[in-house]
Design a protein around this motif. Structure first.
Motif, short mmCIF file in Angstrom:
data_model
loop_
_atom_site.label_atom_id
_atom_site.label_comp_id
_atom_site.label_asym_id
_atom_site.label_seq_id
_atom_site.Cartn_x
_atom_site.Cartn_y
_atom_site.Cartn_z
N TYR A 23 0.88 -1.15 0.05
CA TYR A 23 -0.01 0.03 -0.03
C TYR A 23 0.89 1.52 -0.06
O TYR A 23 2.12 1.16 0.69
CB TYR A 23 -0.76 0.00 1.15
CG TYR A 23 -2.08 0.76 1.22
CD1 TYR A 23 -3.20 0.61 0.37
CD2 TYR A 23 -2.22 2.03 1.70
CE1 TYR A 23 -4.13 1.30 0.00
CE2 TYR A 23 -3.27 2.78 1.48
CZ TYR A 23 -4.48 2.71 0.96
OH TYR A 23 -5.45 3.34 0.78
N PRO A 24 0.50 2.31 -0.87
CA PRO A 24 1.37 3.55 -0.80
C PRO A 24 1.96 4.08 0.52
O PRO A 24 2.98 4.54 0.63
CB PRO A 24 0.51 4.46 -1.73
CG PRO A 24 -0.42 3.39 -2.52
CD PRO A 24 -0.66 2.46 -1.42
N THR A 25 0.92 4.16 1.52
CA THR A 25 1.13 4.61 2.72
C THR A 25 2.26 3.92 3.45
O THR A 25 3.05 4.53 4.00
CB THR A 25 -0.13 5.13 3.58
OG1 THR A 25 -0.76 3.83 3.95
CG2 THR A 25 -0.81 5.99 2.90
N VAL A 26 2.11 2.76 3.40
CA VAL A 26 3.22 1.75 4.04
C VAL A 26 4.27 1.73 3.43
O VAL A 26 5.45 1.72 3.97
CB VAL A 26 2.59 0.23 3.85
CG1 VAL A 26 3.78 -0.92 4.28
CG2 VAL A 26 1.22 -0.10 4.79
N LEU A 27 4.63 2.05 1.88
CA LEU A 27 5.83 2.22 1.34
C LEU A 27 6.39 3.38 1.79
O LEU A 27 7.57 3.52 1.96
CB LEU A 27 5.56 1.98 -0.14
CG LEU A 27 5.14 0.64 -0.55
CD1 LEU A 27 5.03 0.48 -2.32
CD2 LEU A 27 6.06 -0.53 -0.32
N ALA A 28 5.57 4.46 1.72
CA ALA A 28 6.11 5.62 2.43
C ALA A 28 6.61 5.59 3.72
O ALA A 28 7.74 6.35 4.16
CB ALA A 28 5.05 6.68 2.21
N GLY A 29 6.08 5.03 4.49
CA GLY A 29 6.47 4.74 6.05
C GLY A 29 7.71 3.93 6.01
O GLY A 29 8.53 4.06 6.67
#
Length: 273
Positions: A23-29
């Motif tokens: 998920y994009p927010t997980v990858l950003a985190g």
């Protein structure tokens, strides 16, 4: 039974875990977690070397300052230090450059200068420096004093002796605990979620709170941590192997060499049978 539960449980939702994993927010985190780990360890290693040299100095002021620093930062929890750096603006609203107790030439608002990411980096890095100082000090003390005396007899200065003679030999003692500290730092970064910084753990928590898929979110985040720690463990092995060259006549086999040796030995045993 555990493997059967992981495969058959209807609570896990492996399809959801796969979606959360990328998920994009997980990858950003994930990117923030890796950035925090690298920056904190750079601060910790550089600061640890300086503090270790200060601790070993014959100057009582330098050794005393280093001792107090290590005492304070090792004696207080990392989470407390995170909160301290995050809320330090209440105590020091502005930060300036100037003459002590004299005129200030330029000032900044603390909250503008030190954001969440910077506060987390400072807290983790400065705390790590206290632990790395003791690791580096132990490594330096493990080198025989005769090495230093021989270097001085050849005309090397104290900094040259430390950089060219002592530290390269001390690395055999420093690398194993330093590698463990790096792996530990990767997981310690999860504490920054307490100050609302969107790291890997916080991203998983946000998804869990929105979707109520608490267990799948935790599993997806844990898989990322397991993957990163595995990569760091492999890197630590090769760094240790590199610095073992001067101590061992034969270097230990790499994991790939061990696999090849075991496979060939099984084939030879099967052929002989």
């Amino acid at each position: 039974m555990l493997a059967h539960l992981m495969v058959t449980s209807s609570i896990l939702h492996w399809d959801v875990i796969g979606q959360i994993f990328t998920y994009p927010t997980v990858l950003a985190g994930l990117g923030r977690t890796m950035g925090l780990t690298v920056l904190a360890m750079v601060i910790g290693i550089v600061g640890g070397i300086l503090l270790a040299v200060m601790r070993l100095s014959k100057n009582p002021v330098l050794s005393g300052v280093a001792w107090i620093y290590i005492w304070v930062f090792r004696g207080t929890p990392v989470l407390v230090q995170l909160f301290f750096w995050n809320f330090l603006g209440a105590l020091v609203p502005t930060v300036g450059l100037g003459i002590p107790f004299g005129p200030t030439f330029v000032t900044w608002n603390y909250n503008d200068l030190v954001g969440l990411f910077t506060a987390a980096t400072l807290a983790l890095g400065l705390n790590e420096a206290a632990y790395m100082a003791e690791i580096v000090r132990a490594g330096i003390l493990s080198v025989d004093e005769g090495q230093t005396e021989a270097a001085h007899s050849l005309g090397l200065t104290q900094p040259q002796t430390l950089r060219r003679i002592v530290l390269p030999q001390a690395m055999r003692v420093i690398i194993p605990p330093a590698g463990n500290e790096t792996i530990s730092m990767l997981k310690t970064t999860s504490l920054v979620s307490a100050i609302a910084l969107e790291d890997l753990t916080r991203a998983g928590q946000d998804i869990a709170s929105r979707t109520f898929y608490e267990i799948p979110a935790l599993v997806a985040v844990s898989l990322w941590y397991l993957l990163l720690t595995s990569i760091l463990s492999v890197g630590q092995y090769y760094v240790e192997r590199y610095y073992a060259r001067g101590a061992n006549r034969a270097l230990p086999d790499t994991p790939w060499q061990k696999v090849r040796r075991n496979v060939f030995s099984v084939k030879r045993a099967g052929g002989a049978a």
